[in-house]
Enzyme design. Structure first.
Site, mmCIF file in Angstrom:
data_model
loop_
_atom_site.group_PDB
_atom_site.id
_atom_site.type_symbol
_atom_site.label_atom_id
_atom_site.label_comp_id
_atom_site.label_asym_id
_atom_site.label_seq_id
_atom_site.Cartn_x
_atom_site.Cartn_y
_atom_site.Cartn_z
ATOM 1 N N ARG A 46 23.348 -27.415 -10.400
ATOM 2 C CA ARG A 46 22.910 -28.896 -10.439
ATOM 3 C C ARG A 46 21.675 -29.398 -9.647
ATOM 4 N NH1 ARG A 46 27.840 -31.563 -7.041
ATOM 5 N NH2 ARG A 46 27.188 -30.399 -5.446
ATOM 6 N N LYS A 149 38.550 -15.994 -8.650
ATOM 7 C CA LYS A 149 39.846 -16.598 -8.134
ATOM 8 C C LYS A 149 39.333 -18.041 -7.306
ATOM 9 C CE LYS A 149 41.761 -15.343 -4.099
ATOM 10 N NZ LYS A 149 41.072 -15.762 -3.059
ATOM 11 N N ASP A 178 39.674 -10.158 -9.346
ATOM 12 C CA ASP A 178 40.295 -10.130 -8.205
ATOM 13 C C ASP A 178 39.489 -9.089 -7.424
ATOM 14 O OD1 ASP A 178 41.701 -8.925 -5.874
ATOM 15 O OD2 ASP A 178 43.503 -9.865 -6.654
ATOM 16 N N HIS A 179 38.585 -9.527 -6.519
ATOM 17 C CA HIS A 179 37.527 -8.296 -6.064
ATOM 18 C C HIS A 179 38.214 -7.225 -5.443
ATOM 19 C CE1 HIS A 179 37.955 -10.495 -2.124
ATOM 20 N NE2 HIS A 179 37.371 -9.491 -1.638
ATOM 21 N N GLU A 217 42.987 -10.180 8.661
ATOM 22 C CA GLU A 217 41.438 -10.559 8.795
ATOM 23 C C GLU A 217 41.533 -10.791 10.352
ATOM 24 O OE1 GLU A 217 39.440 -12.347 5.400
ATOM 25 O OE2 GLU A 217 41.650 -13.235 5.203
ATOM 26 N N HIS A 241 45.715 -10.688 -4.069
ATOM 27 C CA HIS A 241 45.058 -9.377 -3.784
ATOM 28 C C HIS A 241 46.372 -8.536 -3.146
ATOM 29 C CE1 HIS A 241 41.316 -11.160 -3.506
ATOM 30 N NE2 HIS A 241 41.479 -11.687 -2.257
HETATM 31 C C1 BG6 Z 1 38.862 -13.993 -0.384
HETATM 32 C C2 BG6 Z 1 39.770 -15.074 0.260
HETATM 33 O O1 BG6 Z 1 39.663 -13.806 -1.928
HETATM 34 O O2 BG6 Z 1 39.237 -12.551 0.234
HETATM 35 C C3 BG6 Z 1 39.271 -15.276 1.890
HETATM 36 O O3 BG6 Z 1 39.473 -16.160 -0.444
HETATM 37 C C4 BG6 Z 1 39.357 -13.807 2.254
HETATM 38 O O4 BG6 Z 1 40.032 -16.159 2.614
HETATM 39 C C5 BG6 Z 1 38.690 -12.692 1.451
HETATM 40 O O5 BG6 Z 1 38.517 -13.763 3.450
HETATM 41 C C6 BG6 Z 1 38.924 -11.442 1.878
HETATM 42 O O6 BG6 Z 1 38.144 -10.459 1.327
HETATM 43 P P1 BG6 Z 1 37.574 -8.951 2.021
HETATM 44 O O7 BG6 Z 1 37.044 -8.505 0.824
HETATM 45 O O8 BG6 Z 1 36.833 -9.328 2.797
HETATM 46 O O9 BG6 Z 1 38.712 -8.465 2.451
#
Ligand code: BG6
Length: 484
Positions: A46, A149, A178-179, A217, A241
């Site tokens: 935008r 997501k 979902d990566h 994390e 995840h």
């Molecule tokens: C995301 C979450 O989907 O995944 C984050 O929203 C998280 O909070 C992240 O930090 C973690 O992804 P990765 O690939 O760094 O393990």
């Protein structure tokens, strides 16, 4: 006949995900000549940007996040694919700009991938407006939509979003990301299980004692409090995840790698998951969370969760699956640990006191991607057994390249129409069905376990250890020292 043009339309091109992941992943695929030859990338935002602003922005993103020198010749070709279009997402009238922009690029028979890298409250606006202007209809080329997501906030909102999406796009056109599924080692779970014969015969309740999924994390809530304090770890990590990793571990062998065959089996796992009792859950906040910028001082949002769940089917009945995830923990590590049962009888002396250890298979999703298997071996020159490690490190076994980023794989799959690593509508709703009652119970049930706290840099609250201790299990983190 020349190849049809493919147009990738990135909604939210000025955002963080585009800068960190989408642009670098598209460029790496471009350099590897994996993208369609006839390609246009349209950035939608935008802001009052021009094509040049977008090109500068993309170049900066590559410099900061591509992790390699930028190939000048490739960049010159890549930048020629980029253009910018201003759209104010909640305003229907401005979608005419986009339609016009896209109509000028091709004759309408091109392929189009719409990528929603925007705040979730705008998903429905975008989908509805694409539908209103008939921009999802396939007349010649395909039309697909990739949705990031979080997909919904709970089961009800995910269901209505699915309905809104389905009123414009057929499910076969929808790619929910979902990566974690794009991570090489997450995909390797399938290869390990179904490209070898040695695991499947023992992959069941007769041989496995328990399964642990840890997604830890070190980062804290950082600058994301606005989003995170409303979501918490169950919505942010467990619903997607962790349950995805769980379904890869627990699913039955699909008949093929076809997207629907695979997802049929994954969804059965989620649907067979027994409702989780609140006494099988732990929630916690790291010390200082409520003082972070943007977090409510009396916030009850958990930054850590541990859950014990069971899958009621012939393969897994009564075998505990332990899931845990948290922020501000000691190490960044994602791994799955599968503990096998102990030998029924020991005829050996042991190097350490206690029973013969359980064999453990650890799949390290990140970092130090690989697999470890503990076995008992004879100490030379002694009649004593000791636990030793057999290891596979991706870095040593596949030296050639850095591992591709998850988005590289997922973008390519969406362009190639392979939905295997994307989440289907029933999967997403089944996952919400598992986590919703836990979140609701935590919020409303006076009998819910109380919120725990844990020091930043620890492995989380002691209550999570107690959860396993009930069955004399213990959290295993094999790639790293478990200092708990
Ligand atoms: C995301 C979450 O989907 O995944 C984050 O929203 C998280 O909070 C992240 O930090 C973690 O992804 P990765 O690939 O760094 O393990």
């Amino acid at each position: 006949m020349s190849n049809p043009m493919t147009v990738i339309v990135i909604f939210g091109v000025t955002g963080d995900l585009t800068r960190r992941k989408l642009i670098p992943s598209l460029f790496r695929n471009f350099v590897k000549a994996r993208l369609p030859r006839e390609l246009k990338i349209v950035g939608v935002g935008r802001r009052e940007w021009t094509d040049e602003t977008l090109i500068d922005h993309a170049y900066d993103a590559l410099r900061e996040f591509s992790g390699a020198d930028i190939d000048g010749a490739a960049w010159n070709c890549f930048k020629a694919t980029l253009s910018y279009c201003k759209v104010n997402l909640p305003q229907p009238a401005t979608y005419q700009n986009l339609k016009h922009h896209l109509d000028c690029l091709d004759d309408g028979s091109c392929n189009r991938l719409y990528y929603l890298s925007i705040a979730p409250e705008f998903y429905e606006d975008v989908v509805t407006n694409l539908g209103r202007l008939d921009m999802a209809r396939e007349n010649g080329g395909w039309r697909r939509i990739v949705i990031e997501k979080p997909f919904g906030y709970d089961l009800n909102s995910a269901h209505s979003l699915n309905e809104a999406v389905h009123s414009v796009f057929d499910e076969s056109q929808v790619y929910r990301i979902d990566h974690y599924l794009g991570k090489e080692t997450a995909q390797n779970i399938l290869f390990m299980r179904f490209a070898n014969t040695i695991f499947e015969p023992i992959w069941n309740r007769s041989h496995i004692s328990n399964v642990q999924v840890t997604v830890a994390e070190t980062v804290d809530v950082g600058t994301r409090a606005g989003y995170y304090d409303n979501s918490g770890v169950m919505r942010d990590m467990v619903q997607n995840h962790l349950l995805q990793l769980l379904s890869l571990i627990a699913m039955e062998p699909p008949s093929s790698f076809d997207g629907n065959a695979l997802r049929n089996e994954k969804v059965k796992v989620l649907q067979a998951t027994r409702p989780v009792r609140l006494c099988d859950t732990v929630r916690a906040q790291y010390d200082g969370y409520c003082r972070a910028d943007g977090v409510a001082p009396d916030s009850t949002t958990p930054t850590y969760a541990a859950v014990r769940l069971f899958i009621d089917n012939w393969r897994w009945k009564d075998i505990p699956f332990y899931l845990r995830s948290g922020k501000a923990l000691r190490s960044k590590t994602t791994q799955v640990n599968i503990q096998f049962k102990r030998p029924p009888n020991s005829i050996f002396e042991l190097a350490a006191s206690g029973d013969l250890s359980r064999n453990m298979l650890s799949i390290c999703i990140q970092p130090d991607e690989g697999m470890h298997m503990t076995i008992q071996a004879k100490i030379p020159d002694q009649q004593i057994a000791k636990t030793v490690d057999m290891e596979l490190h991706y870095e040593d076994a596949f030296v050639a390249d850095n591992l591709p980023d998850a988005y590289e794989r997922l973008l390519l799959d969406a362009i190639n129409g392979d939905a295997a690593l994307f989440i289907r509508s029933d999967e997403i709703e089944s996952a919400w069905q598992i986590v919703d009652p836990i979140i609701e119970g935590w919020e409303r049930d006076p009998a819910a376990p109380p919120m725990q706290s844990y020091p930043v840099g620890s492995w989380g609250p002691g209550a999570a250890d107690d959860l396993l201790d009930r069955e004399e299990h213990i959290w295993r983190v094999s790639c790293f020292e478990h200092g708990a």
